[in-house]
Design a protein around this motif. Structure first.
Motif, short mmCIF file in Angstrom:
data_model
loop_
_atom_site.label_atom_id
_atom_site.label_comp_id
_atom_site.label_asym_id
_atom_site.label_seq_id
_atom_site.Cartn_x
_atom_site.Cartn_y
_atom_site.Cartn_z
N PRO A 48 0.83 -1.22 0.00
CA PRO A 48 0.00 0.00 0.00
C PRO A 48 0.86 1.26 0.00
O PRO A 48 1.98 1.28 0.52
N LEU A 49 0.33 2.30 -0.60
CA LEU A 49 1.00 3.60 -0.58
C LEU A 49 0.85 4.25 0.78
O LEU A 49 -0.16 4.08 1.46
N SER A 50 1.86 5.00 1.19
CA SER A 50 1.75 5.77 2.41
C SER A 50 0.87 6.99 2.15
O SER A 50 0.62 7.37 1.00
N PHE A 51 0.44 7.65 3.22
CA PHE A 51 -0.40 8.83 3.07
C PHE A 51 0.32 9.92 2.29
O PHE A 51 -0.27 10.59 1.44
N LYS A 52 1.62 10.13 2.57
CA LYS A 52 2.37 11.16 1.87
C LYS A 52 2.47 10.85 0.38
O LYS A 52 2.41 11.77 -0.45
N GLU A 53 2.60 9.58 0.02
CA GLU A 53 2.66 9.23 -1.40
C GLU A 53 1.32 9.47 -2.09
O GLU A 53 1.27 9.95 -3.22
N VAL A 54 0.24 9.14 -1.41
CA VAL A 54 -1.08 9.39 -2.00
C VAL A 54 -1.29 10.89 -2.20
O VAL A 54 -1.76 11.34 -3.25
N HIS A 114 7.22 1.27 -5.49
CA HIS A 114 6.17 1.98 -6.21
C HIS A 114 6.78 2.80 -7.34
O HIS A 114 7.70 3.59 -7.11
N HIS A 115 6.25 2.64 -8.54
CA HIS A 115 6.64 3.52 -9.63
C HIS A 115 6.02 4.89 -9.42
O HIS A 115 4.95 5.04 -8.83
N GLU A 116 6.71 5.90 -9.90
CA GLU A 116 6.20 7.27 -9.86
C GLU A 116 5.48 7.59 -11.16
O GLU A 116 5.63 6.89 -12.16
N TYR A 117 4.69 8.67 -11.15
CA TYR A 117 4.15 9.18 -12.41
C TYR A 117 5.32 9.69 -13.26
O TYR A 117 6.28 10.25 -12.73
N LYS A 202 8.54 -2.52 8.13
CA LYS A 202 7.86 -1.80 9.20
C LYS A 202 7.18 -0.55 8.68
O LYS A 202 6.07 -0.23 9.07
N SER A 203 7.86 0.21 7.78
CA SER A 203 7.27 1.44 7.27
C SER A 203 6.05 1.15 6.42
O SER A 203 5.09 1.90 6.43
N MET A 204 6.06 0.04 5.68
CA MET A 204 4.90 -0.28 4.85
C MET A 204 3.73 -0.73 5.71
O MET A 204 2.57 -0.50 5.38
N THR A 205 4.04 -1.38 6.83
CA THR A 205 2.97 -1.81 7.73
C THR A 205 2.34 -0.62 8.44
O THR A 205 1.13 -0.54 8.61
N SER A 206 3.19 0.35 8.82
CA SER A 206 2.68 1.51 9.56
C SER A 206 2.29 2.67 8.65
O SER A 206 1.83 3.70 9.13
N HIS A 207 2.50 2.50 7.34
CA HIS A 207 2.21 3.55 6.35
C HIS A 207 3.08 4.79 6.56
O HIS A 207 2.77 5.86 6.09
N ALA A 208 4.21 4.62 7.30
CA ALA A 208 5.16 5.72 7.44
C ALA A 208 6.14 5.67 6.28
O ALA A 208 6.36 4.63 5.67
N ASP A 242 8.43 14.01 3.61
CA ASP A 242 7.39 14.33 2.65
C ASP A 242 8.03 14.62 1.30
O ASP A 242 9.21 14.97 1.20
N VAL A 243 7.23 14.47 0.23
CA VAL A 243 7.63 14.93 -1.09
C VAL A 243 7.57 16.45 -1.08
O VAL A 243 6.60 17.03 -0.56
N PRO A 244 8.55 17.16 -1.62
CA PRO A 244 8.51 18.63 -1.58
C PRO A 244 7.26 19.19 -2.23
O PRO A 244 6.80 18.72 -3.27
N ILE A 245 6.70 20.23 -1.60
CA ILE A 245 5.57 20.96 -2.18
C ILE A 245 6.05 21.77 -3.37
O ILE A 245 5.40 21.83 -4.41
N PHE A 246 7.20 22.41 -3.22
CA PHE A 246 7.83 23.09 -4.36
C PHE A 246 9.33 23.22 -4.07
O PHE A 246 9.77 23.15 -2.92
N THR A 247 10.10 23.38 -5.14
CA THR A 247 11.55 23.53 -5.03
C THR A 247 11.97 24.66 -5.96
O THR A 247 11.23 25.07 -6.86
N GLY A 248 13.18 25.14 -5.78
CA GLY A 248 13.68 26.18 -6.65
C GLY A 248 15.14 26.46 -6.40
O GLY A 248 15.74 25.98 -5.42
N TYR A 249 15.73 27.24 -7.29
CA TYR A 249 17.13 27.66 -7.16
C TYR A 249 17.17 29.18 -7.12
O TYR A 249 16.63 29.84 -8.01
N ASP A 250 17.79 29.72 -6.08
CA ASP A 250 17.94 31.17 -5.93
C ASP A 250 19.34 31.55 -6.41
O ASP A 250 20.32 31.36 -5.68
#
Length: 635
Positions: A48-54, A114-117, A202-208, A242-250
């Motif tokens: 199963p996917l974790s909550f952050k992955e969903v 899990h494959h990514e989009y 363990k992480s897949m069982t706890s969805h962490a 978590d997967v980053p919400i946004f990233t950038g280079y300054d």
């Protein structure tokens, strides 16, 4: 720490709501059927996917936009890279298959992975970086016509991830790419970290789950090479939750910005300890006929307050035995000092202590007064401050400027009914009695009002959930910690909106401030070592409040200070809308809102959005499962 303190001159406490501005659907929206259809069905592992992955998959933008050329990319359900040209001579989008990715292959050894989009970004109008979601990255040279030339083929692997008998390509998502010098380009990627076999189970069982952010370096100009996959040149790597919400280079600070729901630490550092609630925060499971909410008294706020068009009245309950000589109140035009000396207090009820606290707005010191009323029949008296507003007809949102901010004063709601202002004394008496006897102390009587805009419609649980908490992590070009970080630290905010892809360079975000949305833009540094500073440039009044009513929102983006756009997901049997909220000037009580239909019922779900500039103005592009929807002249 980076400051997201709003400029009070740009807030609009007089704001009442949005008025509908009708935009002609026929004139503004054009639809084009798709021969090459994308999909949001992912070929994933058996676990199963974790909550952050969903959450990451729901908010994944399947459309890559290049602002200057009007070109965009997406990957269809047959793993073909489709180039869309929106600025050709025919004024009709052209769709060209420029590359075909390898179809995913399921293997028993990779069943837990899990494959990514598939994802893509533009380096410039003629160069695209495409990730297949299985661990491979392709750099494509886009020609004016026909298929693209392959400039490089790479894979991401890591021998420290020992989930499998041998290192395999790690599925990843590409977030952005930027030229850091005339000879170097760096792409930021993210992937799930699986670790060793036992930890992974363990992480897949706890969805962490934990996620890595990688910086991959490429030489510019990119030389052509054969089709063999070669390892990516990894410049640095960080890990977060978590997967980053946004990233950038300054470029002005020579640093990377990572924003996510956690800080991205160096891989060698231990993970932050898991949060353990204190005994006071534990919520026990109730037994039959047990009333837990009655047994736990709730402490009243430290004061109550109300206001009229020209005054603010603040009432502090104090023990009736407090002598007047122990009370010190000092007014200035912008600050307030309240000190109560001595040991005249009730156990569990601290005395007020405010030292030169910044007020929400200015006051007239010559006509502001305070009174102390003991009233012997009560165990608490009332210290009442009568503050004359410097700016009449300006509605205060709080008493103190820092109320509700991290590390600031407690947020105390206004008592809209002035007759209930002094009920704080009775509520504090009930509270102290409940501390001694353990009896019910309900009926605080702290006022039943909310700001006029939300009167009768506030759902605090829903409003609180609007937006995403984002921690900002800065990483040096070499992956190290910037030299100024010891005086800066990681900062957090509640993000309501980020830049619409393709809207141009620079970083900005709309941050939640009460029920408003405040637009903060990252300032350009004067020197490489300058601290990051964010400037409040505009306010979208009541944005958090109106977004709370949108339950099917998939993307929320903004285009500078012009507008915030909330896109609904839509479905196969009903099309989603885009709600457009325009920024208003300070002092305006109304702002404009528009609604346009993105899908027409047959377009399918919304998968991606972007924008680019044409001679006629800003153009919005929406990628649906069956249609490409183009919106013109909506700003």
């Amino acid at each position: 720490m980076s400051s997201f303190t709003p400029n009070h001159a740009l807030l609009n406490p007089k704001f009442e709501g949005y008025k509908l501005e009708v935009i002609s659907q026929e004139d503004a929206v054009t639809r084009f059927g798709l021969e090459y259809r994308p999909t949001q069905v992912a070929n994933s592992g058996r676990s199963p996917l974790s909550f952050k992955e969903v959450q990451s998959r729901i908010t994944h933008n399947h459309l890559a936009m290049e602002n200057s050329s009007g070109r965009c990319l997406y990957i269809d359900s047959e793993h073909r890279v489709i180039l869309v040209d929106l600025m050709n001579d025919s004024h009709t989008p052209s769709f060209t298959v420029v590359y075909e990715l390898a179809a995913p292959i399921s293997a028993p050894a990779a069943a837990q992975v899990h494959h990514e989009y598939p994802s893509a970004v533009f380096l410039d109008a003629g160069t695209a970086f495409v990730a297949d979601g299985q661990g491979a990255l392709y750099i494509l040279a886009l020609r004016a016509e026909g298929t693209a030339a392959t400039l490089g083929s790479f894979e991401l692997s890591d021998s420290t991830q020992t989930l499998h008998p041998a290192p395999t390509p790690i599925p990843f998502r590409i977030h952005c790419v930027a030229k850091t010098s005339d000879t170097t380009a760096v792409a930021l990627l993210s992937s799930r970290f699986y670790g060793d076999s036992e930890a992974s189970r363990k992480s897949m069982t706890s969805h962490a789950s934990e996620f890595d952010v990688w910086a991959a370096r490429f030489s510019v100009p990119l030389p052509s090479q054969n089709d063999n996959l070669v390892p990516l040149d990894i410049l640095w790597r960080r890990r977060g939750q978590d997967v980053p919400i946004f990233t950038g280079y300054d470029n002005s600070r020579k640093c990377y910005l990572l924003a996510g729901s956690s800080v991205y630490r160096e891989v060698g550092q231990p993970a932050p300890p898991s949060y353990e609630p204190s005994p006071d925060e534990m919520a026990p499971i109730p037994r039959l006929d047990e009333k837990l909410d009655v047994e736990t008294p709730q402490r009243p706020p430290p004061y109550s307050w109300t206001q009229t068009s020209d005054t603010v009245t603040v009432a502090f309950p104090l023990p009736a035995t407090t002598p007047t000589s122990s009370i010190k109140v000092t007014f200035s035009q912008k600050t307030l000092t309240v000190h109560v000396r001595g040991t005249f207090h009730v156990e569990g009820v601290p005395l007020p202590h405010y030292s030169a606290k910044q007020l929400w707005d200015g006051i007239q010191t010559s006509t502001s007064v305070w009174t102390w009323d003991r009233e012997g029949e009560h165990s608490f008296g009332l210290l009442t401050l009568h503050l004359d507003k410097q700016s009449e007809d300006t509605r205060w949102m709080h008493v103190f400027a820092s109320a509700g901010t991290p590390g600031g004063e407690e947020e105390v709601p206004e008592t809209l009914d002035p007759s209930e202002l002094y009920l704080i004394r009775e509520s504090l008496e009930k509270y102290t009695e409940a501390l001694q006897s353990g009896e019910d102390m309900s009926g605080l009587g702290l006022g039943r009002g909310v700001p006029a805009l939300a009167q009768g419609e506030v759902d605090e649980e829903v409003d609180f959930s609007v937006g995403r908490v984002a921690f900002l992590t800065w990483v040096g070009e070499d992956g190290g910690i910037p030299v100024w970080s010891s005086d800066f630290g990681d900062s957090a905010c509640n993000v309501l909106s980020i830049d619409l892809p393709g809207s141009g360079p620079g970083a900005s975000m709309v941050v939640k401030n009460g029920i408003d949305g405040t637009l903060f833009t990252l300032d350009e540094a004067q020197t490489v070592g300058s601290l990051p500073t964010w400037t409040h440039g505009a306010t979208f009044s009541a944005l958090a409040f109106v977004l709370a009513s949108k339950r099917d929102t998939r993307f929320t983006y903004h285009v500078s200070s012009k507008a915030v756009l909330a896109f609904e997901n839509g479905s196969k049997d009903r099309g989603g809308n885009v709600y457009i909220y325009r920024g208003g000037r300070s002092g305006q009580i109304w702002a404009k809102q528009s609604v346009l239909k993105v899908g027409d019922g047959s377009a399918g779900s919304l998968l991606g959005v972007g924008t680019f500039k044409m001679a006629q103005g800003q153009t919005i592009v929406c990628l649906c499962e069956n249609e490409l929807v183009v919106m013109h002249n909506i700003f």
